[in-house]
Motif scaffolding. Structure first.
Motif, PDB file in Angstrom:
ATOM      1  N   LYS A 158      53.572  57.931  36.996  1.00  0.00           N
ATOM      2  CA  LYS A 158      55.028  56.990  37.110  1.00  0.00           C
ATOM      3  C   LYS A 158      54.927  55.070  36.872  1.00  0.00           C
ATOM      4  O   LYS A 158      53.498  54.779  36.806  1.00  0.00           O
ATOM      5  N   PRO A 159      56.233  54.787  36.262  1.00  0.00           N
ATOM      6  CA  PRO A 159      56.056  53.773  36.370  1.00  0.00           C
ATOM      7  C   PRO A 159      55.789  52.737  37.591  1.00  0.00           C
ATOM      8  O   PRO A 159      57.274  53.428  38.545  1.00  0.00           O
ATOM      9  N   PHE A 160      56.011  51.350  36.941  1.00  0.00           N
ATOM     10  CA  PHE A 160      55.994  50.443  37.427  1.00  0.00           C
ATOM     11  C   PHE A 160      57.637  49.730  36.743  1.00  0.00           C
ATOM     12  O   PHE A 160      57.308  49.586  36.073  1.00  0.00           O
ATOM     13  N   LEU A 161      58.291  48.889  37.373  1.00  0.00           N
ATOM     14  CA  LEU A 161      59.683  49.115  37.292  1.00  0.00           C
ATOM     15  C   LEU A 161      59.667  47.587  37.279  1.00  0.00           C
ATOM     16  O   LEU A 161      61.263  47.232  36.635  1.00  0.00           O
ATOM     17  N   ASP A 162      59.275  46.750  37.916  1.00  0.00           N
ATOM     18  CA  ASP A 162      59.896  45.695  37.955  1.00  0.00           C
ATOM     19  C   ASP A 162      57.987  44.898  38.856  1.00  0.00           C
ATOM     20  O   ASP A 162      56.907  45.464  39.361  1.00  0.00           O
ATOM     21  N   VAL A 163      57.938  43.683  38.292  1.00  0.00           N
ATOM     22  CA  VAL A 163      56.759  42.568  38.844  1.00  0.00           C
ATOM     23  C   VAL A 163      57.423  41.553  39.333  1.00  0.00           C
ATOM     24  O   VAL A 163      57.973  40.744  38.446  1.00  0.00           O
ATOM     25  N   LEU A 164      56.651  40.900  40.101  1.00  0.00           N
ATOM     26  CA  LEU A 164      56.882  39.347  40.733  1.00  0.00           C
ATOM     27  C   LEU A 164      55.866  38.447  41.318  1.00  0.00           C
ATOM     28  O   LEU A 164      55.101  38.902  42.286  1.00  0.00           O
ATOM     29  N   GLN A 168      50.641  31.672  41.041  1.00  0.00           N
ATOM     30  CA  GLN A 168      49.918  32.330  39.861  1.00  0.00           C
ATOM     31  C   GLN A 168      48.673  32.966  40.650  1.00  0.00           C
ATOM     32  O   GLN A 168      47.738  34.276  39.325  1.00  0.00           O
ATOM     33  N   GLN A 169      48.558  33.443  41.553  1.00  0.00           N
ATOM     34  CA  GLN A 169      48.040  34.145  42.302  1.00  0.00           C
ATOM     35  C   GLN A 169      48.661  35.650  43.036  1.00  0.00           C
ATOM     36  O   GLN A 169      48.123  37.322  43.036  1.00  0.00           O
ATOM     37  N   GLU A 170      49.362  35.714  43.887  1.00  0.00           N
ATOM     38  CA  GLU A 170      49.845  36.305  44.888  1.00  0.00           C
ATOM     39  C   GLU A 170      51.592  37.161  44.171  1.00  0.00           C
ATOM     40  O   GLU A 170      52.008  36.127  43.510  1.00  0.00           O
ATOM     41  N   GLY A 171      51.245  38.456  43.846  1.00  0.00           N
ATOM     42  CA  GLY A 171      52.017  39.562  43.595  1.00  0.00           C
ATOM     43  C   GLY A 171      52.292  40.502  43.459  1.00  0.00           C
ATOM     44  O   GLY A 171      51.697  40.937  44.513  1.00  0.00           O
ATOM     45  N   PHE A 172      53.265  40.827  43.130  1.00  0.00           N
ATOM     46  CA  PHE A 172      54.080  42.389  43.810  1.00  0.00           C
ATOM     47  C   PHE A 172      54.661  43.388  42.458  1.00  0.00           C
ATOM     48  O   PHE A 172      55.625  42.912  41.158  1.00  0.00           O
ATOM     49  N   VAL A 173      53.830  44.573  42.481  1.00  0.00           N
ATOM     50  CA  VAL A 173      55.039  45.556  41.606  1.00  0.00           C
ATOM     51  C   VAL A 173      55.185  46.898  42.334  1.00  0.00           C
ATOM     52  O   VAL A 173      54.414  46.908  43.213  1.00  0.00           O
ATOM     53  N   VAL A 174      56.173  46.751  41.707  1.00  0.00           N
ATOM     54  CA  VAL A 174      56.884  48.135  42.947  1.00  0.00           C
ATOM     55  C   VAL A 174      57.816  48.687  41.620  1.00  0.00           C
ATOM     56  O   VAL A 174      57.596  48.606  39.834  1.00  0.00           O
ATOM     57  N   PHE A 181      52.222  47.874  45.020  1.00  0.00           N
ATOM     58  CA  PHE A 181      51.162  46.626  44.966  1.00  0.00           C
ATOM     59  C   PHE A 181      50.937  45.375  45.670  1.00  0.00           C
ATOM     60  O   PHE A 181      52.321  45.206  45.201  1.00  0.00           O
ATOM     61  N   HIS A 182      50.170  44.929  46.067  1.00  0.00           N
ATOM     62  CA  HIS A 182      50.549  43.777  45.885  1.00  0.00           C
ATOM     63  C   HIS A 182      49.187  43.304  45.972  1.00  0.00           C
ATOM     64  O   HIS A 182      47.813  43.878  46.501  1.00  0.00           O
ATOM     65  N   THR A 183      48.679  41.690  45.024  1.00  0.00           N
ATOM     66  CA  THR A 183      47.693  41.006  45.098  1.00  0.00           C
ATOM     67  C   THR A 183      47.597  39.922  45.166  1.00  0.00           C
ATOM     68  O   THR A 183      48.835  39.574  45.042  1.00  0.00           O
ATOM     69  N   ARG A 184      46.746  39.497  45.425  1.00  0.00           N
ATOM     70  CA  ARG A 184      46.241  38.253  45.983  1.00  0.00           C
ATOM     71  C   ARG A 184      44.974  37.136  45.416  1.00  0.00           C
ATOM     72  O   ARG A 184      44.417  36.312  45.754  1.00  0.00           O
ATOM     73  N   SER A 189      42.226  42.508  41.699  1.00  0.00           N
ATOM     74  CA  SER A 189      42.491  43.905  42.835  1.00  0.00           C
ATOM     75  C   SER A 189      43.350  43.794  42.627  1.00  0.00           C
ATOM     76  O   SER A 189      44.727  42.969  43.266  1.00  0.00           O
ATOM     77  N   TRP A 190      44.173  45.355  43.287  1.00  0.00           N
ATOM     78  CA  TRP A 190      45.713  45.099  43.874  1.00  0.00           C
ATOM     79  C   TRP A 190      45.488  46.009  44.781  1.00  0.00           C
ATOM     80  O   TRP A 190      44.669  47.284  45.039  1.00  0.00           O
ATOM     81  N   GLU A 191      45.979  46.081  46.745  1.00  0.00           N
ATOM     82  CA  GLU A 191      46.716  46.780  47.449  1.00  0.00           C
ATOM     83  C   GLU A 191      47.681  47.745  47.737  1.00  0.00           C
ATOM     84  O   GLU A 191      48.769  47.110  47.230  1.00  0.00           O
ATOM     85  N   PRO A 192      47.700  48.570  47.762  1.00  0.00           N
ATOM     86  CA  PRO A 192      48.310  49.608  48.113  1.00  0.00           C
ATOM     87  C   PRO A 192      49.677  49.204  48.301  1.00  0.00           C
ATOM     88  O   PRO A 192      49.324  48.657  49.943  1.00  0.00           O
TER      89      PRO A 192
END
Length: 353
Positions: A158-164, A168-174, A181-184, A189-192
């Motif tokens: 399954k693909p990720f279609l965007d990232v933001l 420099q530390q907190e980001g999201f992929v959808v 997923f969310h990273t801080r 590391s990534w949290e679903p």
């Protein structure tokens, strides 16, 4: 009809057609370096990285330009999966995402890349996370376990279609089927986030953007979401349109949502109300970029560029060699770089409203 999933899923599926004996998993196969071919072949996304431009596309191709898109150099990539989105939080730190749940990170403006995350690891993280939460009595997590088991059975494709990244530390992929997923910690590391998204149909999530200090997401069937940082969840926003949104363009005081059939809607109050922008086109709006000094440019699947101003006026831009555009990025106050079916091109904004 333009569809970001079909667009990136069908492109150059060499691995899918390979024989069993010759198959090499794209996650384990570095991208082939062929700068001339990559620059003239299909590319899917482009963004600014400080004064440079970075474009990504099928087979793990990543290109960098340091002269506003006139020439390009291919960067080595550790995977040959199709890449569909790229963003830089600083001139040096950027992330690219794509098929097989891949997340790549660059710390040098796109010159080199490392793999931070992929679909295999995503499945492990989801399974562990929701199993532990369910054992602790979280009913919502327990309800998600059947979906997680299905994801595991289907595999890591399954693909990720965007990232933001907000910084420099907190980001999201959808991505597809409500994948998020969310990273801080900068992607270490990534949290679903499934179960924290007001998306009961499991619709595809196509886009992320910031506007007025808030984070928004958009997707299929008019899906619009706003991130509640305190509650750590994406909450539904009333949408003016029931068709698919392919992208968002945010600024300090405005948010554009664009997608199928030339539809563009603008909010100036954090998504509480929306006004339709008349584009004059019926093909899909596939990309958008803000111009330095004000204004913006939209790209379409039909090979058109539309220049817009904050007062609502839009005008078509004359281009040298139109193609099916998939994304656009500003290269200067009066120029953009577009990517699409025939590679990467620099275009001057010769017609403004």
């Amino acid at each position: 009809m333009f569809n970001k999933l079909s667009l990136t899923g069908v492109l150059a599926c060499v691995a899918a057609s390979a024989t069993a004996t010759g198959f090499k998993d794209p996650l384990d196969t570095p991208a082939q370096v062929n700068p001339g071919l990559a620059a003239s072949s299909r590319m899917t996304a482009v963004t600014a990285a400080g004064a440079s431009l970075v474009a990504v596309g099928p087979r793990g191709h990543i290109l960098v330009s340091q002269d506003q898109g006139r020439t390009w150099k291919q960067s080595p990539a550790p995977v040959s999966t199709d890449l569909v989105a790229v963003r830089f939080a600083t001139p040096t730190h950027g992330w690219a995402v794509g098929h097989d749940g891949v997340v790549l990170h660059s710390a040098d403006g796109g010159a080199s890349w490392t793999r931070q995350f992929d679909g295999r690891r995503a499945l492990e993280v989801m399974k562990t996370h929701y199993t532990q939460r369910a054992q602790q009595g979280d009913a919502k997590a327990a309800a998600l376990l059947a979906d997680i088991d299905r994801y595991v059975e289907e595999g890591p494709g399954k693909p990720f279609l965007d990232v933001l990244f907000l910084n420099q530390q907190e980001g999201f992929v959808v991505g597809a089927f409500n994948l998020a997923f969310h990273t801080r910690d900068g992607g270490k590391s990534w949290e679903p986030l499934m179960g924290r998204i007001d998306n009961p149909k499991g619709l595809h999530l196509y886009a992320l953007a910031q506007s007025g200090g808030q984070l928004f997401a958009a997707g299929e069937q008019g899906l619009l979401l706003r991130w509640n940082a305190e509650g750590r969840q994406f909450e539904a926003v009333e949408s003016p349109y029931r068709g698919t949104y392919f992208g968002l363009l945010g600024s300090s005081d405005s948010l554009l949502a664009y997608g199928l059939r030339g539809n563009v809607f603008q909010s100036r109050d954090g998504g509480r109300s929306w006004a339709r922008r008349d584009t004059g086109v019926t093909d899909a709006i596939t990309g958008a970029t803000a111009l330095p000094g004000g204004g913006f440019v939209l790209s379409t699947q039909g090979g058109k560029l539309l220049a817009g101003r904050a007062d609502g006026k839009l005008a078509e831009v004359r281009v040298q060699r139109p193609m099916a555009y998939f994304n656009v990025a500003a290269a200067g106050p009066r120029s953009v770089v577009v990517v699409g079916a025939s590679g990467v091109r620099a275009e001057s904004i010769t017609s403004q409203p």
